[in-house]
Design a protein around this motif. Structure first.
Motif, PDB file in Angstrom:
ATOM      1  N   HIS A  32       7.920   7.620   0.185  1.00  0.00           N
ATOM      2  CA  HIS A  32       7.866   6.703   1.318  1.00  0.00           C
ATOM      3  C   HIS A  32       8.854   7.112   2.413  1.00  0.00           C
ATOM      4  O   HIS A  32       8.597   6.915   3.591  1.00  0.00           O
ATOM      5  CB  HIS A  32       8.152   5.268   0.865  1.00  0.00           C
ATOM      6  N   CYS A  83       4.718   5.684   6.830  1.00  0.00           N
ATOM      7  CA  CYS A  83       5.387   4.654   6.030  1.00  0.00           C
ATOM      8  C   CYS A  83       6.450   3.941   6.861  1.00  0.00           C
ATOM      9  O   CYS A  83       7.635   4.269   6.785  1.00  0.00           O
ATOM     10  CB  CYS A  83       6.011   5.278   4.793  1.00  0.00           C
ATOM     11  N   CYS A 109       3.301   2.037   3.524  1.00  0.00           N
ATOM     12  CA  CYS A 109       2.526   3.204   3.946  1.00  0.00           C
ATOM     13  C   CYS A 109       1.070   2.865   4.219  1.00  0.00           C
ATOM     14  O   CYS A 109       0.476   2.021   3.556  1.00  0.00           O
ATOM     15  CB  CYS A 109       2.562   4.271   2.851  1.00  0.00           C
TER      16      CYS A 109
END
Length: 151
Positions: A128, A135, A140
């Protein structure tokens, strides 16, 4: 042994469904046009459901829907769930102090983050963080998935 940091959000299945997507089977190839983020998702999760893939539905906590639509930042508490139905896998993103934390559960609410490398919270955090273009604030989305009409 890895343990989920995000809590299991009881009642997540009544949250607002905002997207549908797919984890492709291991025997397939992501489309040539797939983003690096989409390719990383393929590599991380193509093992689910016995390497057969799974449909994925994304649910947002109704109290955070406006935050989701504006791409964060997010208030404290459970934020979003990715539910891989055929795999029986629930991936949770929660926010505490503005930071995203992660958890992986089965449909019984049991922590499964120890069952595969890609489900560990530190691995989730790394991915992430790496793909910040996709994200925002730890949530995300590739935006090539089907967005639901929910307004």
């Amino acid at each position: 042994m890895a343990e989920s940091l995000a809590s299991y959000p009881v009642g997540w299945d009544s949250w607002t469904e905002v997207r549908q997507g797919m984890i492709y089977p291991a025997a397939s190839e992501p489309p040539a046009s797939a983003s690096l983020f989409r390719q990383a998702v393929f590599q991380s999760y193509n093992w689910v459901n016995g390497f057969q893939g799974s449909s994925v539905a994304i649910f947002v906590n109704p109290s955070k829907l406006e935050q989701y639509l504006s791409h964060g930042p997010y208030s404290d508490g459970p934020t979003i769930v990715a539910y891989a139905e055929e795999a029986g896998l629930i991936l949770v993103t929660e926010h505490i102090g503005g930071e995203a934390i992660f958890g992986s559960y089965n449909t019984k609410g049991e922590d499964v983050s120890h069952s595969h490398y890609s489900l560990r919270p530190d691995v989730c955090e790394s991915c992430h963080s790496t793909y910040q273009e996709y994200c925002s604030h730890g949530v995300c989305s590739d935006f090539d998935e089907k967005q639901k009409s929910f307004k």
